[in-house]
Enzyme design. Structure first.
Site, short mmCIF file in Angstrom:
data_model
loop_
_atom_site.label_atom_id
_atom_site.label_comp_id
_atom_site.label_asym_id
_atom_site.label_seq_id
_atom_site.Cartn_x
_atom_site.Cartn_y
_atom_site.Cartn_z
CE1 TYR A 57 49.67 -0.87 -46.66
CE2 TYR A 57 48.46 0.56 -45.33
CZ TYR A 57 48.97 0.23 -46.52
OH TYR A 57 48.51 0.91 -47.78
CG ASP A 168 55.12 -11.51 -43.45
OD1 ASP A 168 54.14 -11.63 -43.78
OD2 ASP A 168 55.81 -10.65 -43.31
#
Length: 367
Positions: A57, A168
């Site tokens: 993460y 991203d």
């Protein structure tokens, strides 16, 4: 996994006098909210079962000793956080973050495994030998003994902070949102550690090839549950969760739709926004062939199905975060039992010797 008393990650132990700014943490894209740790192995423990989880993460660095913890709703770290908070006991959740290790151990953190299946066990399988784990200095969590850097600390239950944006793997900046805050209380490391990182962005980049490896490694596991599946392909343009192409051995009416719903029920495959099902003679790795066959084989109203359900947190087009619609396309040959009573035409196939001569002519012409 094998528990050991020490390892390279313990060569230097600092409970004070440290700063995250000592490490070359990357600011990857111009509009990123800050510097992000992009290749962490984040360890937490299920408060009900005691089972370990290791996930990857991203972590935005807020200051010298705090970061964000990008636990998306569907991830196991977030589930551990919710369970501990529901118990109403301790206000803190222990977390440990390892940065850098052998490739198989790092890779295991991104694998879409069932809950409570230890990623370190799978890492040992990939390595061909057990992963040596060592206990943290400030909690009962364990981390790989061969890690380069370990950040020990905690998440304060209920404490959230705005995180992002972040360039991203979708090729877009993921939106700002509130996520838990990770407080670093101790750093252990090798004497001369190597800081491991990756950069995600418009595909294909490094993470696409990691995802492609998952596609190939997990195909046999998918076929244990869905033996009719012959092959799958997740093209770079689909950024993992937007498109999955599936070739099946069709055995009965509605078979393609059964496969769609089964895939939407398989762990992180539930995020597949578009599933396209074709017959087994279609090479799903050949996107040109897939587009040709699909566009010829479908009657859009008959063969396209829409469903509602959970979607990836990074899907910026969904009607609301984490929830939206998905589409399945049945591009298989239609049978009379499916209400198709016309003849299905044969595919024109060029003889191999002619095809070879044509290909040679195209190559000679530089096309």
């Amino acid at each position: 996994p094998k528990t050991v008393s020490g390892g390279p990650c313990k060569e230097t132990v600092r409970r004070d006098g440290f700063s995250l700014f000592e490490f070359p943490i990357l600011h990857c894209w111009p509009r990123d909210g800050g510097r992000f740790i992009t290749l962490p192995m984040v360890y937490s423990r299920n408060p009900d079962t005691g089972k370990r989880n290791c996930g990857m993460y991203r972590m935005q660095v807020f200051d010298e000793r705090t970061t964000g913890m990008h636990w998306q709703t569907h991830k196991q770290g977030a589930e551990h956080y919710r369970r501990l908070r529901a118990r109403g006991g301790s206000a803190r959740m222990d977390v440990a973050v390892a940065i850098g290790a052998d490739p198989a151990t790092m890779y295991s953190a991104i694998l879409p495994l069932p809950p409570d299946l230890d990623e370190m066990m799978i890492a040992g399988f990939l390595r061909g030998k057990p992963v040596e784990m060592v206990k943290c200095e400030t909690s009962d969590l364990e981390v790989p003994a061969n890690a380069e850097i370990v950040l020990e600390g905690y998440v304060e239950l209920g404490e959230l902070r705005r995180e992002g944006p972040f360039g991203d793997h979708t090729g877009y900046y993921s939106l700002e949102d509130d996520y838990p805050v990770f407080h670093v209380t101790c750093v252990t490391q090798r004497k001369n550690p190597i800081y491991a990182a990756t950069i995600v962005g418009p595909p294909p980049m490094e993470d696409f090839y990691m995802g492609k490896a998952i596609e190939r490694i997990f195909l046999p596991l998918m076929r244990l549950q869905l033996p009719e599946v012959r092959n799958i392909c997740m093209p770079a343009e689909g950024v993992f969760h937007n498109l999955i192409l599936v070739a099946i051995r069709k055995s009965y009416p509605g078979h393609a739709r059964k496969v769609m719903h089964a895939i939407w029920g398989l762990g992180q495959a539930m995020f597949s926004k578009c599933i396209v099902v074709v017959d087994e003679d279609v090479d799903v790795a050949n996107l040109s062939e897939v587009a040709w066959k699909v566009l010829n084989n479908i009657d859009p109203e008959r063969d396209i199905q829409f469903v509602l359900g959970p979607v990836d947190s990074l899907d910026h087009a969904s009607r609301m975060q984490d929830y939206g619609s998905k589409m399945g396309i049945d591009a298989t040959r239609k049978w009379p039992e499916e209400g198709f009573n016309r003849p299905w035409p044969g595919v024109i196939r060029m003889p191999e010797d002619v095809k070879a001569r044509v290909d040679a002519l195209w190559k000679k012409a530089g096309l």
